[in-house]
Each structure stands twice: as structure tokens, then as C-alpha cells.
Motif scaffolding. Structure first.
Motif, PDB file in Angstrom:
ATOM      1  N   GLY A  25       1.009   8.365  -9.671  1.00 18.05           N
ATOM      2  CA  GLY A  25       0.218   9.306  -8.897  1.00 18.05           C
ATOM      3  C   GLY A  25      -1.025   8.610  -8.362  1.00 18.05           C
ATOM      4  O   GLY A  25      -1.116   7.386  -8.332  1.00 18.05           O
ATOM      5  N   ALA A  26      -1.980   9.410  -7.928  1.00 16.83           N
ATOM      6  CA  ALA A  26      -3.264   8.883  -7.453  1.00 16.83           C
ATOM      7  C   ALA A  26      -4.306   9.340  -8.459  1.00 16.83           C
ATOM      8  O   ALA A  26      -4.788  10.469  -8.407  1.00 16.83           O
ATOM      9  CB  ALA A  26      -3.579   9.400  -6.055  1.00 16.83           C
ATOM     10  N   ARG A  27      -4.616   8.491  -9.401  1.00 17.15           N
ATOM     11  CA  ARG A  27      -5.484   8.863 -10.508  1.00 17.15           C
ATOM     12  C   ARG A  27      -6.931   9.030 -10.044  1.00 17.15           C
ATOM     13  O   ARG A  27      -7.466   8.152  -9.362  1.00 17.15           O
ATOM     14  CB  ARG A  27      -5.391   7.821 -11.615  1.00 17.15           C
ATOM     15  CG  ARG A  27      -3.981   7.734 -12.189  1.00 17.15           C
ATOM     16  CD  ARG A  27      -3.747   6.468 -12.950  1.00 17.15           C
ATOM     17  NE  ARG A  27      -3.821   5.341 -12.007  1.00 17.15           N
ATOM     18  CZ  ARG A  27      -3.841   4.072 -12.367  1.00 17.15           C
ATOM     19  NH1 ARG A  27      -3.790   3.753 -13.624  1.00 17.15           N
ATOM     20  NH2 ARG A  27      -3.900   3.121 -11.462  1.00 17.15           N
ATOM     21  N   PRO A  28      -7.561  10.167 -10.387  1.00 15.92           N
ATOM     22  CA  PRO A  28      -8.954  10.392  -9.996  1.00 15.92           C
ATOM     23  C   PRO A  28      -9.855   9.248 -10.457  1.00 15.92           C
ATOM     24  O   PRO A  28      -9.779   8.801 -11.595  1.00 15.92           O
ATOM     25  CB  PRO A  28      -9.320  11.689 -10.713  1.00 15.92           C
ATOM     26  CG  PRO A  28      -8.016  12.379 -10.914  1.00 15.92           C
ATOM     27  CD  PRO A  28      -7.015  11.278 -11.146  1.00 15.92           C
ATOM     28  N   GLY A  29     -10.665   8.764  -9.537  1.00 24.12           N
ATOM     29  CA  GLY A  29     -11.592   7.688  -9.836  1.00 24.12           C
ATOM     30  C   GLY A  29     -10.968   6.305  -9.823  1.00 24.12           C
ATOM     31  O   GLY A  29     -11.659   5.311  -9.945  1.00 24.12           O
ATOM     32  N   VAL A  30      -9.635   6.219  -9.680  1.00 22.46           N
ATOM     33  CA  VAL A  30      -8.932   4.931  -9.705  1.00 22.46           C
ATOM     34  C   VAL A  30      -8.175   4.683  -8.407  1.00 22.46           C
ATOM     35  O   VAL A  30      -8.324   3.641  -7.785  1.00 22.46           O
ATOM     36  CB  VAL A  30      -7.952   4.857 -10.908  1.00 22.46           C
ATOM     37  CG1 VAL A  30      -7.188   3.545 -10.899  1.00 22.46           C
ATOM     38  CG2 VAL A  30      -8.683   5.058 -12.214  1.00 22.46           C
ATOM     39  N   ASP A  31      -7.341   5.651  -8.013  1.00 26.47           N
ATOM     40  CA  ASP A  31      -6.438   5.471  -6.878  1.00 26.47           C
ATOM     41  C   ASP A  31      -6.763   6.379  -5.697  1.00 26.47           C
ATOM     42  O   ASP A  31      -5.888   6.688  -4.901  1.00 26.47           O
ATOM     43  CB  ASP A  31      -4.993   5.761  -7.302  1.00 26.47           C
ATOM     44  CG  ASP A  31      -4.507   4.837  -8.390  1.00 26.47           C
ATOM     45  OD1 ASP A  31      -4.773   3.634  -8.297  1.00 26.47           O
ATOM     46  OD2 ASP A  31      -3.858   5.325  -9.327  1.00 26.47           O
ATOM     47  N   GLU A  32      -7.995   6.823  -5.571  1.00 30.33           N
ATOM     48  CA  GLU A  32      -8.335   7.764  -4.508  1.00 30.33           C
ATOM     49  C   GLU A  32      -8.094   7.178  -3.125  1.00 30.33           C
ATOM     50  O   GLU A  32      -7.925   7.913  -2.161  1.00 30.33           O
ATOM     51  CB  GLU A  32      -9.769   8.236  -4.662  1.00 30.33           C
ATOM     52  CG  GLU A  32      -9.942   9.096  -5.905  1.00 30.33           C
ATOM     53  CD  GLU A  32     -11.367   9.505  -6.155  1.00 30.33           C
ATOM     54  OE1 GLU A  32     -12.157   9.553  -5.206  1.00 30.33           O
ATOM     55  OE2 GLU A  32     -11.685   9.773  -7.324  1.00 30.33           O
ATOM     56  N   ASP A  33      -8.045   5.860  -3.015  1.00 34.27           N
ATOM     57  CA  ASP A  33      -7.788   5.225  -1.720  1.00 34.27           C
ATOM     58  C   ASP A  33      -6.296   4.971  -1.493  1.00 34.27           C
ATOM     59  O   ASP A  33      -5.901   4.372  -0.508  1.00 34.27           O
ATOM     60  CB  ASP A  33      -8.567   3.919  -1.603  1.00 34.27           C
ATOM     61  CG  ASP A  33      -8.206   2.910  -2.681  1.00 34.27           C
ATOM     62  OD1 ASP A  33      -7.711   3.321  -3.748  1.00 34.27           O
ATOM     63  OD2 ASP A  33      -8.433   1.718  -2.448  1.00 34.27           O
ATOM     64  N   LEU A  34      -5.445   5.441  -2.395  1.00 32.91           N
ATOM     65  CA  LEU A  34      -3.992   5.307  -2.261  1.00 32.91           C
ATOM     66  C   LEU A  34      -3.397   6.693  -2.027  1.00 32.91           C
ATOM     67  O   LEU A  34      -3.026   7.380  -2.979  1.00 32.91           O
ATOM     68  CB  LEU A  34      -3.385   4.691  -3.524  1.00 32.91           C
ATOM     69  CG  LEU A  34      -3.843   3.288  -3.879  1.00 32.91           C
ATOM     70  CD1 LEU A  34      -3.304   2.892  -5.246  1.00 32.91           C
ATOM     71  CD2 LEU A  34      -3.400   2.306  -2.827  1.00 32.91           C
ATOM     72  N   PRO A  35      -3.314   7.139  -0.782  1.00 31.51           N
ATOM     73  CA  PRO A  35      -2.893   8.518  -0.535  1.00 31.51           C
ATOM     74  C   PRO A  35      -1.475   8.846  -0.983  1.00 31.51           C
ATOM     75  O   PRO A  35      -1.161   9.984  -1.260  1.00 31.51           O
ATOM     76  CB  PRO A  35      -3.027   8.664   0.983  1.00 31.51           C
ATOM     77  CG  PRO A  35      -2.956   7.283   1.524  1.00 31.51           C
ATOM     78  CD  PRO A  35      -3.556   6.404   0.456  1.00 31.51           C
TER      79      PRO A  35
END
Length: 120
Positions: free
Chosen positions: A79-89
């Protein structure tokens, strides 16, 4: 009169908590000029504005889509983990376990496809 502060790129910006619950309560709009904001899609996180990311076990088709799909092998999709992958839609794959590509269905080098969309 429509002003910039009315634009939906501010949807959800009034919620300042970054907990998973707060991120699903936020609203979004993929069109910053849109006058309407939408509820966060099921199985997604919304950071406000047009920022949407899938929860673990899910995949987002692309940054212009609000469609969230279940991954064939849920453990493969981080998934797009909050605080980690926010730039990976679209979200990220569990590459350490050999998963990559759309819906994390592709096995990386050194791994082979197994049953039920797994990589061995």
C-alpha cells in the motif's frame, strides 16, 4: 465568487491528524478546480487534495484514478504507508519477498511464480 481557497486541492487539509482513521475521514478531489470534494475511497488513505494512496493489500491503478483494487496476493502489496509512501500514488510492493509490477503480480529476478499469485 470562486476563490483559490474554495478549490478542492484543500480538501481534507483541516484534519491535522495522520492516524489511519483520520486519513480515511479526509475528502479528496482529483481535479483541483472541482468545487466538490469526495469521500475517501474504500481501502484507501487520503492526505487531502488529490493525494490518495491504497491501504496494505490494495493497489491504485494510477495517480489520475480513485479506483482501488485488491491485490491478488494481499501480502505482496504494502500500500502507500502514511508518512512513508505518500509520494507513491499506486502503492508499493513487498520487493524483499520478490514482488513487483502492477498489483504486485510480477516476480522479481530470483523468484518464480507460485500458486495464488505468490512468488517463491
Amino acid at each position: 465568487v470562486h476563490t483559490e481557497t474554495d478549490e478542492c486541492h484543500l480538501c481534507g487539509s483541516d484534519i491535522d491528524q495522520d492516524s489511519a482513521d483520520a486519513l480515511t475521514d479526509r475528502r479528496y478531489s482529483l481535479n483541483p478546480k472541482d468545487q466538490q470534494c469526495w469521500a475517501c475511497p474504500q481501502n484507501a488513505y487520503c492526505w487531502g487534495g488529490d493525494a490518495i494512496g491504497p491501504r496494505p493489500g490494495y493497489w491504485r491503478l494510477h495517480s489520475d484514478s480513485a479506483e482501488i483494487l485488491e491485490c491478488p496476493h494481499k501480502e505482496a502489496c504494502k500500500g502507500a504507508r502514511p508518512g512513508v509512501d505518500e509520494d507513491l500514488p499506486t502503492g508499493s510492493c513487498n520487493e524483499e519477498e520478490g514482488y513487483s509490477g502492477a498489483l504486485c503480480k510480477v516476480c522479481t529476478q530470483g523468484y518464480v511464480p507460485g500458486e495464488r499469485s505468490t512468488c517463491l
